[in-house]
Write an enzyme that holds these catalytic residues in place. Sequence first.
Site, PDB file in Angstrom:
ATOM      1  N   ARG A  63       0.852  -1.185   0.141  1.00 37.16           N
ATOM      2  CA  ARG A  63      -0.152   0.010  -0.018  1.00 37.16           C
ATOM      3  C   ARG A  63       0.874   1.287   0.030  1.00 37.16           C
ATOM      4  O   ARG A  63       0.515   2.023  -0.787  1.00 37.16           O
ATOM      5  CB  ARG A  63      -0.961  -0.007   1.352  1.00 37.16           C
ATOM      6  CG  ARG A  63      -2.099  -0.786   1.209  1.00 37.16           C
ATOM      7  CD  ARG A  63      -2.443  -1.473   2.420  1.00 37.16           C
ATOM      8  NE  ARG A  63      -1.288  -2.332   2.846  1.00 37.16           N
ATOM      9  CZ  ARG A  63      -1.690  -3.854   2.239  1.00 37.16           C
ATOM     10  NH1 ARG A  63      -2.725  -4.103   1.625  1.00 37.16           N
ATOM     11  NH2 ARG A  63      -0.534  -4.261   2.630  1.00 37.16           N
ATOM     12  N   THR A  64       1.759   1.382   1.069  1.00 37.56           N
ATOM     13  CA  THR A  64       2.483   2.713   1.155  1.00 37.56           C
ATOM     14  C   THR A  64       3.208   2.864  -0.328  1.00 37.56           C
ATOM     15  O   THR A  64       3.125   4.199  -0.445  1.00 37.56           O
ATOM     16  CB  THR A  64       3.472   2.684   2.399  1.00 37.56           C
ATOM     17  OG1 THR A  64       2.711   2.116   3.364  1.00 37.56           O
ATOM     18  CG2 THR A  64       3.717   3.799   2.636  1.00 37.56           C
ATOM     19  N   LYS A  93      25.569  -4.451  -0.388  1.00 39.58           N
ATOM     20  CA  LYS A  93      26.926  -4.526  -0.278  1.00 39.58           C
ATOM     21  C   LYS A  93      27.478  -3.780   0.879  1.00 39.58           C
ATOM     22  O   LYS A  93      28.754  -3.909   1.293  1.00 39.58           O
ATOM     23  CB  LYS A  93      27.562  -3.915  -1.425  1.00 39.58           C
ATOM     24  CG  LYS A  93      27.258  -4.262  -2.771  1.00 39.58           C
ATOM     25  CD  LYS A  93      27.949  -3.532  -4.028  1.00 39.58           C
ATOM     26  CE  LYS A  93      27.299  -3.494  -5.349  1.00 39.58           C
ATOM     27  NZ  LYS A  93      27.819  -2.313  -6.225  1.00 39.58           N
ATOM     28  N   ARG A 115      11.016   3.667   3.275  1.00 34.90           N
ATOM     29  CA  ARG A 115      10.988   2.782   4.264  1.00 34.90           C
ATOM     30  C   ARG A 115      12.026   1.940   4.830  1.00 34.90           C
ATOM     31  O   ARG A 115      12.605   1.397   4.305  1.00 34.90           O
ATOM     32  CB  ARG A 115       9.890   1.762   3.838  1.00 34.90           C
ATOM     33  CG  ARG A 115       9.434   0.361   5.088  1.00 34.90           C
ATOM     34  CD  ARG A 115       8.622  -0.322   4.719  1.00 34.90           C
ATOM     35  NE  ARG A 115       7.162   0.427   4.967  1.00 34.90           N
ATOM     36  CZ  ARG A 115       5.866  -0.031   4.729  1.00 34.90           C
ATOM     37  NH1 ARG A 115       5.831  -1.297   4.395  1.00 34.90           N
ATOM     38  NH2 ARG A 115       5.052   0.779   5.309  1.00 34.90           N
ATOM     39  N   HIS A 143       4.883   5.304  11.578  1.00 28.37           N
ATOM     40  CA  HIS A 143       4.406   5.478  10.263  1.00 28.37           C
ATOM     41  C   HIS A 143       3.319   6.401  10.019  1.00 28.37           C
ATOM     42  O   HIS A 143       2.190   6.421  10.213  1.00 28.37           O
ATOM     43  CB  HIS A 143       3.660   4.046  10.003  1.00 28.37           C
ATOM     44  CG  HIS A 143       3.301   3.788   8.732  1.00 28.37           C
ATOM     45  ND1 HIS A 143       3.692   4.720   7.561  1.00 28.37           N
ATOM     46  CD2 HIS A 143       3.022   2.319   7.966  1.00 28.37           C
ATOM     47  CE1 HIS A 143       3.244   4.210   6.257  1.00 28.37           C
ATOM     48  NE2 HIS A 143       3.088   2.783   6.528  1.00 28.37           N
TER      49      HIS A 143
HETATM   50  N1   CP Z   1      -0.179  -0.173   5.811  1.00 29.78           N
HETATM   51  C1   CP Z   1       1.014  -0.368   5.223  1.00 29.78           C
HETATM   52  O1   CP Z   1       2.063   0.278   5.717  1.00 29.78           O
HETATM   53  O2   CP Z   1       0.872  -1.535   4.236  1.00 29.78           O
HETATM   54  P1   CP Z   1       2.033  -1.871   3.505  1.00 29.78           P
HETATM   55  O3   CP Z   1       3.363  -2.513   4.419  1.00 29.78           O
HETATM   56  O4   CP Z   1       1.505  -2.496   2.461  1.00 29.78           O
HETATM   57  O5   CP Z   1       2.751  -0.531   2.803  1.00 29.78           O
END
Ligand code: CP
Length: 324
Positions: A63-64, A93, A115, A143
Site C-alpha cells: 500500500r504505502t 553490499k 521505508r 508510520h
Molecule cells: N499499511 C501499510 O503500511 O501497508 P504496506 O506495508 O503494504 O505498505
Amino acid sequence: MNKPNGITSSYLRTHGLIKAQQLDRPTIEAIFATANRMQTGNYDSQALRGRVVITLFYERSTRTRVSFEMAAHKLGANVISIPDAPTFSSVGKGETLRDTLMVIGGYGPATIIIRYDKKGGLEEAPKFAGVPIINAGDGTGQHPTQALLDLYTIVERFGKIEGLHIAMVGDLANGRTVRSNCYLLAKHFPHNTIHLVSPAQTRMGEDVKRYLKKHQVVFHESEALDDVLSAADVVYQTRVQAERFKDRATLLEEVKRASKKLVIDQKTLALMKKEAIILHPLPRVDEIDLAVDADPRAWYFKKQTPNGLFIRMALLEMILGANH
Ligand code: CP
C-alpha cells in the site's frame, strides 16, 4: 487553495515528515482539506511536472509504496522506485543509510520516501540527503503517513475526532501504525478514550504510554476485545508483526495463540455498536475473518485504503508543489 500555516508546514517543505509528533494541528487540518480536494479530483495533474520522487524501501510494502508512487504520477512527477533496497541497491553490499542518502540526495530529487528497518533510524536522514524525507515506516518506530490517513478516515466517518472511544488492537509492542496514531491523537485530538487491547506479551511500549499520560489522555489496557466492544466507536485491528520476532520463535507462538482471542468475526460484530467502524492498516493475515468484509462497518478496504492515496497526494503537493 488550502494554504497551511504554522511552523511545521514550512518544516515539511525543507525536511519532510519523520514522526507524527512533528505535525501541528493547522498542518494536519490543511493536509485533510487538501486530501478532500484530491478526492474530488480537483488537482493539477502537472503540479509536480519535472520533479523526481524516489521511493527507497528497505522492507516490504504494498500500500504505502504503490499509493505514494501513484500519488506522484497523478501529480505529474517522475518516479524512481527501489522496492527492495537490500537486493536492488548497494545497501546489499554494506552501504550505510547515511552514504546512500548522500549519494541519492546529491542527484537532486524533490523528495525521498523511505521505508527503513530500524526504529528511529530516519531522524538524521534529511540532513544526509539535503532534500525532504518522508518516513514510510521505520521498523517498530512510526508510520506517520498511515496515521494521517487513519485519522482522516475517522473524521470522514464521525465529522471530528472528539469524544470517541478508539480501540487499538493486536501486537501493540511492534506495530508502528498504532504508535503513530497514539502520538497524533494525544497531541492534537483531546477528549477521546483509547483502549489498548493486546496479548500480555505485546503491550504498547512505555514510551507511548508516557506520552499519553503527559497529554492527559484517558487510556485503558486490556487483553480481551470483548471488554471494549460495546464502547468502541473505532476498532483498529492490527496483525501480529511476525517479522519482528526473529530468533524468538517460542514467544511468537505464544503471541499467535493469545491473538486468536482478538480475531474480529461475526461474534465480534454482534457486540459492536451499529455506528462503529473497523479499521486495519493491512496487510491482514488472519485477525479479521473474511466474512466481516461485507459488513458496512468494515471500512479498511472501502474507505481507509483509498484514503491513503488522497492523503499522500496532499502531502506531496504540500511538500513539493509551487502553490503552498
Ligand atoms: N499499511 C501499510 O503500511 O501497508 P504496506 O506495508 O503494504 O505498505
